[in-house]
Design an enzyme around this catalytic site. Sequence first.
Site, PDB file in Angstrom:
ATOM      1  N   HIS A 158       0.861  -1.185   0.000  1.00 31.34           N
ATOM      2  CA  HIS A 158       0.000   0.000   0.000  1.00 31.34           C
ATOM      3  C   HIS A 158       0.895   1.232   0.000  1.00 31.34           C
ATOM      4  O   HIS A 158       1.739   1.400   0.879  1.00 31.34           O
ATOM      5  CB  HIS A 158      -0.917   0.021   1.225  1.00 31.34           C
ATOM      6  CG  HIS A 158      -1.894   1.151   1.188  1.00 31.34           C
ATOM      7  ND1 HIS A 158      -3.171   1.018   0.670  1.00 31.34           N
ATOM      8  CD2 HIS A 158      -1.785   2.448   1.582  1.00 31.34           C
ATOM      9  CE1 HIS A 158      -3.794   2.179   0.757  1.00 31.34           C
ATOM     10  NE2 HIS A 158      -2.979   3.065   1.304  1.00 31.34           N
ATOM     11  N   CYS A 159       0.713   2.091  -0.985  1.00 28.97           N
ATOM     12  CA  CYS A 159       1.590   3.247  -1.161  1.00 28.97           C
ATOM     13  C   CYS A 159       0.907   4.506  -0.636  1.00 28.97           C
ATOM     14  O   CYS A 159      -0.119   4.935  -1.184  1.00 28.97           O
ATOM     15  CB  CYS A 159       1.949   3.428  -2.637  1.00 28.97           C
ATOM     16  SG  CYS A 159       3.038   4.831  -2.950  1.00 28.97           S
ATOM     17  N   PRO A 160       1.452   5.129   0.410  1.00 29.13           N
ATOM     18  CA  PRO A 160       0.827   6.362   0.923  1.00 29.13           C
ATOM     19  C   PRO A 160       0.991   7.543  -0.027  1.00 29.13           C
ATOM     20  O   PRO A 160       0.196   8.492   0.025  1.00 29.13           O
ATOM     21  CB  PRO A 160       1.569   6.601   2.240  1.00 29.13           C
ATOM     22  CG  PRO A 160       2.893   5.932   2.064  1.00 29.13           C
ATOM     23  CD  PRO A 160       2.638   4.744   1.195  1.00 29.13           C
ATOM     24  N   ARG A 163      -1.789   7.117  -2.322  1.00 30.66           N
ATOM     25  CA  ARG A 163      -3.009   6.831  -1.561  1.00 30.66           C
ATOM     26  C   ARG A 163      -3.820   5.726  -2.222  1.00 30.66           C
ATOM     27  O   ARG A 163      -5.009   5.835  -2.455  1.00 30.66           O
ATOM     28  CB  ARG A 163      -3.854   8.094  -1.405  1.00 30.66           C
ATOM     29  CG  ARG A 163      -4.839   8.005  -0.244  1.00 30.66           C
ATOM     30  CD  ARG A 163      -5.818   9.163  -0.265  1.00 30.66           C
ATOM     31  NE  ARG A 163      -6.849   8.997   0.735  1.00 30.66           N
ATOM     32  CZ  ARG A 163      -8.024   9.623   0.704  1.00 30.66           C
ATOM     33  NH1 ARG A 163      -8.299  10.449  -0.288  1.00 30.66           N
ATOM     34  NH2 ARG A 163      -8.905   9.424   1.649  1.00 30.66           N
ATOM     35  N   ASN A 164      -3.139   4.633  -2.490  1.00 25.91           N
ATOM     36  CA  ASN A 164      -3.786   3.490  -3.126  1.00 25.91           C
ATOM     37  C   ASN A 164      -2.913   2.262  -2.933  1.00 25.91           C
ATOM     38  O   ASN A 164      -1.705   2.371  -2.694  1.00 25.91           O
ATOM     39  CB  ASN A 164      -3.989   3.749  -4.623  1.00 25.91           C
ATOM     40  CG  ASN A 164      -5.048   2.848  -5.231  1.00 25.91           C
ATOM     41  OD1 ASN A 164      -5.627   1.991  -4.559  1.00 25.91           O
ATOM     42  ND2 ASN A 164      -5.292   3.018  -6.514  1.00 25.91           N
TER      43      ASN A 164
END
Length: 450
Positions: A158-160, A163-164
């Site tokens: 999950h990549c901050p 945001r996805n």
Amino acid sequence: PDVADTMGASSPSGGPAPGSKGGGCAESPGGLVMQATMVCSLLVFLYEGLAFNMVYLGRILPALGKDVMVIPFMALFNTTWCLSVWSYFVAHVSDPGVVPKQWHEFVSRVGDSLDVVPARLEFQPGKATMCRKCGVPRPERAHHCHVCGVCVLRMDHHCPWIRNCVGYRNYKFFLLLVMYSTLTAAFALTLSMPELVLCGKMLLRLDKEMREGNRPLEVFDIIAFLVFGVLALLFLALLLPMLFTHLPMAAQNVTSIETHYEDTMANPFDRGSALDNFAQVFGSFGIDWFFPVPPQRLLSDGVTFSRLGADAERWDDLASGEEPLEVWWGVRYGVVSPKVDAKPVDLNVGPLSAITHWMTAQGAPGGLLSLGAPAPGHEDPPNGAKQGFAMLARGGRTGERPRWVPFGDWSWGLLETARKIWVFSRPVLPDGPTDHGPIRSCGQRAMWLP
């Protein structure tokens, strides 16, 4: 992600879990920090683009008498910058690959025929694993995202920043984002390094007139330009390790989660070469590799992944739409007899025409063999059978009860010969999963056509 607890699936309904929007990922209530992270990354993108074009190209280069460099520098920087922003937007809004509703319908239809095993920190090819959070089966390489509350096909992390989640459907966009952003930062520093050094020296002697070239430079321009250089350097320092991490993983066809697996077996998804492994992320090679658009020709459906030497040829039929997805899922996950309606196929033409005439002579007018799964109650030959049996749908009339037709040893040899002819002439059936062809040996030397 927390690798020790990435065993999950999408919501039991098969659609997005609560909190997700449009089938993609959306953060749970604790996502305010991630939203702020995304806003910061967007502001840096915007500032770098404006500072390079308006300050560096529009004011500093002309002030230094380097107008001839404006156009080529503008084309080079803005090409990669636009591709970076485009990739960022697509990676953010795309569905990362939430387990589809079609998979849950398949699981419900096949029932206990699907072997579901506990999820472990190891490769489990061709195995449906149980979601520890939702209590429903999920396909190979899928993992639960605790931020989004859904299970993602071929989940990476999950990549901050975007945001996805990063998974099967948007891993290509994420890789392009990292590559083009790295190139943008590298171009920004390389092209402007002489002027950055000059502006740094000028800022250290503010008491003197800031004049270089034709026109004086404003303090605001110098400070804005130096901030641009610092941000570009920080971006490059952040992106280079990410690039050198994800490119080798894509070349080996592994995810961030799979790199933490226990070393119990070799990577079963390695296609043998870096180019073939990249193709499973980007699709068949083409111009679309270089743009953040969906692949023109995918080599996987996200639920099953081909393995070297095992089933590569059948992916041509899958990609072309000639073979239904659920048929392929049944083969991959070991579902011998999925509960689908039988669909008779006319064998009066082609290499099985001879066997059709022979069976007609046995008192079976119509010569149509059931090529779908047997109807309920007809899965097995008669009890105590010592001869071979063939399931026959007489005349192929709708609703007619199929029956078992006995035949002797010499008949079995003829059927086996016909099977081999069929295998070489038509290896893929239009409906129903098969092992190697239309005729499959069973426990009591009975034959049925799955």
